[in-house]
Write a protein that holds these residues in place. Structure first.
Motif, PDB file in Angstrom:
ATOM      1  N   THR A  84       0.828  -1.202   0.000  1.00  0.00           N
ATOM      2  CA  THR A  84       0.000   0.000   0.000  1.00  0.00           C
ATOM      3  C   THR A  84       0.863   1.252   0.000  1.00  0.00           C
ATOM      4  OG1 THR A  84      -1.476  -1.311   1.357  1.00  0.00           O
ATOM      5  CG2 THR A  84      -2.033   0.976   1.079  1.00  0.00           C
ATOM      6  N   ILE A  85       1.943   1.220   0.792  1.00  0.00           N
ATOM      7  CA  ILE A  85       2.811   2.401   0.873  1.00  0.00           C
ATOM      8  C   ILE A  85       3.486   2.645  -0.476  1.00  0.00           C
ATOM      9  CG2 ILE A  85       4.952   3.289   1.879  1.00  0.00           C
ATOM     10  CD1 ILE A  85       4.078   2.010   4.530  1.00  0.00           C
ATOM     11  N   LEU A  86       3.942   1.569  -1.107  1.00  0.00           N
ATOM     12  CA  LEU A  86       4.601   1.727  -2.406  1.00  0.00           C
ATOM     13  C   LEU A  86       3.610   2.183  -3.469  1.00  0.00           C
ATOM     14  CD1 LEU A  86       7.061  -1.278  -2.529  1.00  0.00           C
ATOM     15  CD2 LEU A  86       7.567   1.127  -2.260  1.00  0.00           C
ATOM     16  N   GLU A 148      10.232  12.519  -2.977  1.00  0.00           N
ATOM     17  CA  GLU A 148       9.272  11.453  -2.685  1.00  0.00           C
ATOM     18  C   GLU A 148       9.511  10.229  -3.564  1.00  0.00           C
ATOM     19  OE1 GLU A 148       4.606  10.512  -2.603  1.00  0.00           O
ATOM     20  OE2 GLU A 148       5.207  12.512  -3.235  1.00  0.00           O
ATOM     21  N   SER A 149       9.774  10.487  -4.852  1.00  0.00           N
ATOM     22  CA  SER A 149       9.924   9.333  -5.742  1.00  0.00           C
ATOM     23  C   SER A 149      11.216   8.581  -5.404  1.00  0.00           C
ATOM     24  CB  SER A 149       9.919   9.766  -7.196  1.00  0.00           C
ATOM     25  OG  SER A 149      10.969  10.653  -7.449  1.00  0.00           O
ATOM     26  N   ARG A 150      12.245   9.316  -4.955  1.00  0.00           N
ATOM     27  CA  ARG A 150      13.467   8.648  -4.525  1.00  0.00           C
ATOM     28  C   ARG A 150      13.186   7.764  -3.307  1.00  0.00           C
ATOM     29  NH1 ARG A 150      17.484   8.988  -0.941  1.00  0.00           N
ATOM     30  NH2 ARG A 150      19.562   8.375  -1.620  1.00  0.00           N
ATOM     31  N   ASN A 151      12.388   8.277  -2.375  1.00  0.00           N
ATOM     32  CA  ASN A 151      12.068   7.480  -1.190  1.00  0.00           C
ATOM     33  C   ASN A 151      11.382   6.191  -1.579  1.00  0.00           C
ATOM     34  OD1 ASN A 151      13.196   9.246   0.550  1.00  0.00           O
ATOM     35  ND2 ASN A 151      11.280  10.258   1.110  1.00  0.00           N
ATOM     36  N   ILE A 152      10.452   6.287  -2.518  1.00  0.00           N
ATOM     37  CA  ILE A 152       9.718   5.099  -2.941  1.00  0.00           C
ATOM     38  C   ILE A 152      10.673   4.111  -3.595  1.00  0.00           C
ATOM     39  CG2 ILE A 152       7.949   4.278  -4.549  1.00  0.00           C
ATOM     40  CD1 ILE A 152       6.167   5.826  -3.080  1.00  0.00           C
ATOM     41  N   GLU A 153      11.606   4.631  -4.409  1.00  0.00           N
ATOM     42  CA  GLU A 153      12.589   3.753  -5.037  1.00  0.00           C
ATOM     43  C   GLU A 153      13.415   3.022  -3.977  1.00  0.00           C
ATOM     44  OE1 GLU A 153      14.854   6.297  -7.589  1.00  0.00           O
ATOM     45  OE2 GLU A 153      13.246   6.482  -9.052  1.00  0.00           O
ATOM     46  N   MET A 154      13.795   3.770  -2.955  1.00  0.00           N
ATOM     47  CA  MET A 154      14.609   3.173  -1.895  1.00  0.00           C
ATOM     48  C   MET A 154      13.810   2.141  -1.107  1.00  0.00           C
ATOM     49  SD  MET A 154      17.595   4.046  -2.090  1.00  0.00           S
ATOM     50  CE  MET A 154      18.469   5.139  -3.156  1.00  0.00           C
ATOM     51  N   LEU A 155      12.533   2.423  -0.896  1.00  0.00           N
ATOM     52  CA  LEU A 155      11.700   1.462  -0.176  1.00  0.00           C
ATOM     53  C   LEU A 155      11.566   0.181  -0.990  1.00  0.00           C
ATOM     54  CD1 LEU A 155       8.820   3.481   1.489  1.00  0.00           C
ATOM     55  CD2 LEU A 155      10.781   2.398   2.550  1.00  0.00           C
ATOM     56  N   ALA A 186       9.767  -0.031 -12.402  1.00  0.00           N
ATOM     57  CA  ALA A 186      10.715   0.698 -13.241  1.00  0.00           C
ATOM     58  C   ALA A 186      12.004  -0.101 -13.320  1.00  0.00           C
ATOM     59  CB  ALA A 186      10.990   2.066 -12.655  1.00  0.00           C
ATOM     60  N   VAL A 187      12.360  -0.515 -14.527  1.00  0.00           N
ATOM     61  CA  VAL A 187      13.535  -1.360 -14.701  1.00  0.00           C
ATOM     62  C   VAL A 187      14.794  -0.624 -14.255  1.00  0.00           C
ATOM     63  CG1 VAL A 187      14.901  -2.635 -16.385  1.00  0.00           C
ATOM     64  CG2 VAL A 187      12.433  -2.653 -16.526  1.00  0.00           C
ATOM     65  N   ARG A 188      14.765   0.713 -14.303  1.00  0.00           N
ATOM     66  CA  ARG A 188      15.966   1.437 -13.890  1.00  0.00           C
ATOM     67  C   ARG A 188      16.224   1.306 -12.384  1.00  0.00           C
ATOM     68  NH1 ARG A 188      12.908   6.550 -14.840  1.00  0.00           N
ATOM     69  NH2 ARG A 188      12.007   7.028 -12.844  1.00  0.00           N
ATOM     70  N   ASN A 189      15.224   0.850 -11.612  1.00  0.00           N
ATOM     71  CA  ASN A 189      15.434   0.663 -10.175  1.00  0.00           C
ATOM     72  C   ASN A 189      15.896  -0.745  -9.826  1.00  0.00           C
ATOM     73  OD1 ASN A 189      14.494   3.187  -9.822  1.00  0.00           O
ATOM     74  ND2 ASN A 189      12.409   2.539  -9.343  1.00  0.00           N
ATOM     75  N   TYR A 190      15.879  -1.566 -10.820  1.00  0.00           N
ATOM     76  CA  TYR A 190      16.229  -2.970 -10.705  1.00  0.00           C
ATOM     77  C   TYR A 190      17.598  -3.154 -10.052  1.00  0.00           C
ATOM     78  CZ  TYR A 190      15.568  -7.515 -13.066  1.00  0.00           C
ATOM     79  OH  TYR A 190      15.353  -8.802 -13.404  1.00  0.00           O
ATOM     80  N   TRP A 191      18.597  -2.404 -10.572  1.00  0.00           N
ATOM     81  CA  TRP A 191      19.957  -2.594 -10.094  1.00  0.00           C
ATOM     82  C   TRP A 191      20.076  -2.263  -8.619  1.00  0.00           C
ATOM     83  CZ3 TRP A 191      23.072   0.948  -7.734  1.00  0.00           C
ATOM     84  CH2 TRP A 191      22.654   2.272  -7.773  1.00  0.00           C
ATOM     85  N   ARG A 192      19.293  -1.295  -8.141  1.00  0.00           N
ATOM     86  CA  ARG A 192      19.354  -0.949  -6.725  1.00  0.00           C
ATOM     87  C   ARG A 192      19.048  -2.172  -5.875  1.00  0.00           C
ATOM     88  NH1 ARG A 192      18.559   4.902  -6.887  1.00  0.00           N
ATOM     89  NH2 ARG A 192      17.345   5.176  -8.774  1.00  0.00           N
ATOM     90  N   GLY A 193      17.932  -2.839  -6.252  1.00  0.00           N
ATOM     91  CA  GLY A 193      17.516  -4.026  -5.520  1.00  0.00           C
ATOM     92  C   GLY A 193      18.601  -5.086  -5.570  1.00  0.00           C
ATOM     93  N   PHE A 194      19.127  -5.345  -6.764  1.00  0.00           N
ATOM     94  CA  PHE A 194      20.138  -6.389  -6.896  1.00  0.00           C
ATOM     95  C   PHE A 194      21.381  -6.052  -6.089  1.00  0.00           C
ATOM     96  CE2 PHE A 194      17.944  -8.178 -10.578  1.00  0.00           C
ATOM     97  CZ  PHE A 194      18.123  -9.510 -10.292  1.00  0.00           C
ATOM     98  N   PHE A 195      21.794  -4.813  -6.192  1.00  0.00           N
ATOM     99  CA  PHE A 195      23.006  -4.389  -5.516  1.00  0.00           C
ATOM    100  C   PHE A 195      22.857  -4.573  -4.007  1.00  0.00           C
ATOM    101  CE2 PHE A 195      25.459  -0.889  -3.601  1.00  0.00           C
ATOM    102  CZ  PHE A 195      26.718  -1.279  -4.006  1.00  0.00           C
ATOM    103  N   ALA A 196      21.788  -3.992  -3.457  1.00  0.00           N
ATOM    104  CA  ALA A 196      21.618  -4.027  -2.010  1.00  0.00           C
ATOM    105  C   ALA A 196      21.370  -5.448  -1.524  1.00  0.00           C
ATOM    106  CB  ALA A 196      20.473  -3.116  -1.603  1.00  0.00           C
ATOM    107  N   ALA A 197      20.544  -6.197  -2.252  1.00  0.00           N
ATOM    108  CA  ALA A 197      20.202  -7.548  -1.799  1.00  0.00           C
ATOM    109  C   ALA A 197      21.424  -8.465  -1.863  1.00  0.00           C
ATOM    110  CB  ALA A 197      19.067  -8.117  -2.644  1.00  0.00           C
ATOM    111  N   THR A 198      22.227  -8.313  -2.923  1.00  0.00           N
ATOM    112  CA  THR A 198      23.427  -9.141  -3.025  1.00  0.00           C
ATOM    113  C   THR A 198      24.384  -8.833  -1.895  1.00  0.00           C
ATOM    114  OG1 THR A 198      23.243  -9.114  -5.413  1.00  0.00           O
ATOM    115  CG2 THR A 198      25.352  -9.755  -4.515  1.00  0.00           C
TER     116      THR A 198
END
Lengths: 745, 745
Positions: A84-86, A148-155, A186-198
């Protein structure tokens, strides 16, 4: 450079890995303590039972109480709320430090009790909390770009980290978090997830190596299936059966979970009783579950003495349990022994385990503690897969392959397939397939797993919403549900069929009275601004802007100005009367008035509460009703002042009426000139897509620029018809009579 | 039920699996034939050389010629074009049957030649072609829901199928296709990709089993690394080095590829020569490459006799090539022998292989045949990883681990990491990690692979665009480039800084002459419709609608009506003059006129070409210019008719002028009342997001409803400043002078 994304992501990953590791460590200690107590009291079964039961009851009760007191928002999985927040909805108190503490400690105690609960969902929430707090913390050092959009990307990245560091599964984590929390990604946020999760998964596993738990970095539940011939083509139907059965099972689980919640809610007497003693329900459920798993009691038939992790490890074992051919069979060593009951068959143990754990998990996840359902479901799925695998192994003791070489069946592979299928069915995701590969460290069963997961999803999605969507409906969170696929009618429903035609609006040359009325009547966040004659939509204005306009018009500065003017005029008149021609006296009097006015100003500056904050508008007829207002009024229009200046209540009212009749000046008002507009003929499908894509909560419907209606996200209630009537009522007060105002340009 | 999505997806998967298998089979036969020829001529080196060189030259030349003649659109990878098509741009001829045939046959020949080319990119295109054709075919049976957004969804799934059935990698296929083709991805379409790709990969591998190539379904390039201790923690720096070096290498590859294309284009003399003989360039490149790989020649130092597939298999071998400790070393069996040169070290062979293949691949992918660059890059990456691995193995002959047990280093694992890292760097994707897991069937190296891929991406993305984006720029396809991350200025650029203030528009009470002028002046697809006085944006109208309006006003039916009216009046006048009072005669004459008019009508109904399709507008001064028009005009205004009715050319012109001066009636005109609007203060970042999300090509900028500008996707050229000035010119003719028209309501 503190604000750089990658620094933030590394810190987030590091922090979450530490949290995950510490939580795991604490849970392991809790579970060990229970085993130790249970083992130490072997002489007396009654005492043993007491210890076995009391320990989890105390832990769960503490967890429930602690969470309830500190932050009730920490209860449950957290994935529905994150979804819901996202989506762009602000949920209060969901991302605070209090919630973080409550969630971490509550979760540790809840899982330490040995109840069938999971840590995945809460970890998504914890990671988001971490990200929100870290973001706040780092903004102290400056340089961070607050957006705000950066926060959502980070979340979104944080959700991936949550799953990733929980299972040491970076890829699965990213995909799972995308599937359960996003509608458009957004595919451009993909790498953030991969980077942080890895990074997070890496640190999480490195901690295990440093702690000498492991020799090197490997999977969490490593399997050792043979690589050269993982399965035979002819076993595929069995895998498909697992998939389809898991689909039904998953739907049943979601249904059962919702049924329990609704049953408890509806039973008023039970509900009253439980509500009074908030901790009774968790305690009772825990008592029931732990009594049934008591190893010397019924627990002996369902491997009750194994913890969740131990069960999973044994279920994924690559040896076959069922006796093959002659009596030699498998010698149950270590934890596997729990599955081997002297009287009953291993099949009976497995069936009992599945049936009992199924309802227990559905029940346990309704307890108001921080907990998820993924892991319990995963274990049940593994047990079901193992059951099918053992049956196959018993049926084909020499394997199916007919080309000379004997490749016996690997029931552990079936367990992997079952785990992925059932968890996929419950959560409506296909990425559970990736998660099992990362959890087991083997990808050799990729095709059976994919087939089973897809079939399970197909069945489950056509029967029930996902567990998270089900919780969203139960909690009535403001979320736009999915349209589902294959319903062609959604293309035929038009916006004109569902829009609200009574739109509250203001026109460009309205007077302040209209504003006042609109503000009193409804509680919309934004209002439509129309061109006066043609009803063309010019934009939308926020409520706060209008309140500011109104308070500017009727507020204290203007009242004082009015008084000053009046006073000047009065004094002038008086001085004209008493000392005609005496300039000196006139000046003195004038100064006196000025002094008085400035006294009033200084006296009242501490009263920062503008009257509008009390009553929205300050008109005479209100004075009698609102004592506070009256008090404040009398402060500003202080009686001694009134008498001096001869301002009567009637005059005030008249002044106010005059002020209200003035035309509104929108010059300094922030107007959104392009609120989202739809056309009457826009299909529901397209509307839904646009609402999801842009995270809208309302859109105006226009016809050649003229406002004719509004569609908005229904904020609460009416969950029954959510599928079709997704878009609905705001509460509107004014009416645009579209027939009465013909289109004239 | 033929139109159901899942039936479509199954058919698509099945078809693509068959295509993939047949193409692979044909390629294998081609390569075998070359080996057989080469082997048969062992006695004579010169003949051997001739055979080795002629064979690929013939195949490549045929492929280039065939593609050129049948469908030049089939040239190249196809991923850049699919990326553009999925963005919503219609590329002509890219999804036709001709292109399909050209692509499949061209690809088979190109790969059969043994040149360093790949099949992945073309398979994405082939799968999309398949989906488009299948969609057309199935719509013959009816029941299918024809919808643009559905088609795009299906094409997205097809891209996943393309990668999936090429590598038997369903998960990697879905993720890779998402990364390379989408900017925003709808999670609800996710399952389609998984479903189709899994089915396709399954069938693709089942075909191999049925063909007795394999015993059961396993990975395409199965590895057998040890499971218990895949790598040591202390090896991670080496993996990180591979990642960083691959990042630089990937960027260099993209740069080199672009450099070659631009060099060939710029050299006018070379270009002229090559263009004349279109097949010379491919032939020359092939000659060069195959000469250098001739095994008895230079090829012996770079494993020249191995095909791409064989190289990859040997590179992923889990044994160590470099001699360890004493002289025993590894006995090179089978294909591995190619790496072992009696005179030079295996390290030299590897380095030569990497360097030579690097520029050869960059050069070969510029040949105008259907080909991809993924596989060659993948192999080079594997070779680089193997090189690092062998060096590590030579450096630490007993492994790094110090805890007693000896775990020797596995250079094959390094090859896996290198392959994923380099291909990830070239394509700017992280999903190559998943592809290698699925290709090798082992996931044990997940953390090194992820770390290397992420590092490689970080380096490559900061240096060069991805290979596909580079091709998009070279081909000047209408694609909105990514904004890139970390550029904060994008938040500070506002729409008002980049918008075009000269907007072509029409007003609600304009006359037909204005329409005519606007249509003649520009060639915009849609035009803004404004309220006349206030300049408020009411909507947008398509060009075709306006043309229809104009042709309705000036078209044949109205002309005939005018003639009929005139004739009636004339006859009436005549009859009044000749037989005043004779009702009977008047009626007869009237009937005669009617007959004449209806003759004209029937004569001209076959001329369905309305005049507007020829000249947009039909006014007298045009007649002399346009012969066709004149011919058509003379058909309608047939001379014999003119004389009878006394309609002079002057009268026609006058009539037309009158018609043009009438006010336009927009009643039956389709107006889009809600074209996308932005505000002056919208940031470039937000604009970019909205354009990508909604696939817009233009949006109007309004201020309180009033049109003040437009931003639109620049359609071609100006690639240098694409990063910032992404949004640009339409060609506008009329000017909204914002200063001259003050805001007055």
């Amino acid at each position: 450079r503190v604000g750089e994304d990658w620094i933030f992501l590394i810190l987030l990953g590091l922090l979450m890995a530490l949290v995950s590791w510490v939580v795991d460590f604490a849970i392991a200690i809790c579970l060990q303590a229970q085993k130790w107590m249970y083992g130490g009291l072997e002489s007396n079964v009654f005492l043993q039972y007491l210890a076995w039961v009391t320990y989890p009851v105390v832990l769960i009760t503490f967890s429930a109480g602690f969470t309830q007191i500190l932050a009730p928002q920490a209860v449950g999985s957290g994935i529905p709320e994150m979804k819901t927040i996202l989506r762009g909805v602000v949920l209060k108190e969901y991302l605070t430090f209090k919630t973080f503490v409550a969630k971490v400690i509550g979760l540790t105690c809840a899982l330490g009790s040995g109840m069938p609960l999971g840590k995945e969902g809460p970890f998504v929430h914890i990671a988001s909390l971490c990200a929100a707090l870290l973001s706040k913390f780092m903004s102290l050092f400056g340089g961070i770009y607050e957006n705000e959009s950066r926060n959502i990307e980070m979340l979104a990245a944080a959700c991936a980290v949550g799953v990733g560091c929980c299972f040491a599964a970076p890829i699965g984590g990213v995909l799972f978090s995308i599937e359960v929390t996003s509608t458009f990604f957004a595919v451009r946020n993909y790498w953030r997830g991969f980077f942080a999760a890895t990074f997070s998964a890496f640190i999480f596993r490195v901690l295990a190596v440093w702690n000498k738990d492991e020799e090197t970095i490997t999977a969490l539940f490593k399997t050792r299936f043979r690589l050269d011939f993982p399965f035979d083509l002819q076993e595929l139907p069995a895998f498909a059966v697992i998939g389809i059965a898991s689909g039904f099972g998953g739907a049943l689980f979601v249904y059962l979970n919702r049924l329990i919640v609704q049953f408890i809610r509806k039973q008023k007497t039970i509900n009253k009783f439980l509500m009074k003693k908030r901790l009774l329900y968790p305690a009772l459920v825990t008592l029931l579950v732990s009594t049934l798993t008591f190893p010397p009691g019924f627990g002996q038939f369902m491997a009750g003495k194994l913890t969740q992790k131990e069960s999973l490890v044994t279920l994924l074992d690559n040896r076959t349990w069922a006796k093959q051919g002659i009596a030699e069979g498998f010698d149950y060593i270590g934890n596997s022994q729990a599955w081997n009951h002297p009287q009953v068959n291993v099949f009976v143990t497995l069936v009992l385990f599945i049936v009992m754990k199924f309802w227990m998990s559905a029940l346990a996840t309704t307890i108001p503690v921080p907990c998820g359902a993924f892991m319990p479901v995963f274990v049940i799925g593994a047990a079901f897969g193992r059951l099918v695998g053992e049956s196959m192994a018993a049926w084909f003791p020499d394997g199916i392959h007919s080309d000379g070489t004997i490749y016996p069946i690997v029931p552990g592979g079936y367990a992997v397939v079952g785990a992925a299928a059932l968890s996929g069915a419950v959560t409506h995701t296909v990425s559970t397939a990736v998660i099992v590969f990362e959890l087991t460290g083997q990808i050799s069963h990729i095709l059976p797993v994919m087939i089973a997961v897809i079939l399970a999803n197909a069945v489950a999605q056509s029967l029930q919403p996902s567990l998270y969507d089900s919780i969203i409906r139960i909690k009535k969170l403001p979320y736009l549900p999915e349209l589902g696929w294959g319903h062609h009618e959604k293309y035929n429903i038009r916006v004109e069929d569902i829009m609200i035609r009574d739109v509250t609006y203001i026109t460009l040359n309205c007077c302040y009275r209209d504003l006042h009325d609109v503000l009193l009547a409804g509680h919309l966040k934004t209002l439509a601004l129309l061109e006066s004659k043609s009803m063309i939509l010019l934009g939308s204005i926020e409520r706060a802007q209008l309140q500011a306009l109104l308070s500017l018009q009727l507020g204290r500065p203007r009242r004082l100005e009015y008084l000053r003017d009046r006073a000047t005029a009065e004094k002038k008149r008086l001085s004209m009367v008493s000392h005609p021609g005496s300039e000196d006296g006139s000046q003195r009097v004038n100064q006196e008035v000025r002094f008085q006015v400035s006294t009033v100003l200084t006296t009242h500056t501490e009263l920062n509460v503008t009257l509008f904050e009390v009553s929205h508008v300050w008109s005479p007829q209100y004075h009698t009703e609102l004592n506070v207002t009256h008090y404040e009024v009398s402060h500003v229009w202080s009686p001694q002042y009134h008498t001096k200046l001869n301002v009567t209540h009637y005059e005030i009212a008249e002044w106010e009426e005059n002020q209200l009749d003035e035309q509104v000046n929108f010059d300094n008002c922030k107007i959104d000139p392009a609120p989202f507009q739809l056309v009457e003929r826009t299909s529901l499908h397209k509307t839904h897509t646009i609402f999801s894509l842009l995270g809208l909560d309302h859109a105006y419907v226009t016809s050649i620029g003229r406002l004719i209606g509004v569609v908005s996200l229904k904020e609460v209630s009416d969950t029954d018809h959510l599928d079709v009537r997704i878009l609905c009522i705001f509460r509107h007060t004014f009416t645009v009579n579209t027939e009465a105002v013909p289109l004239q340009f």
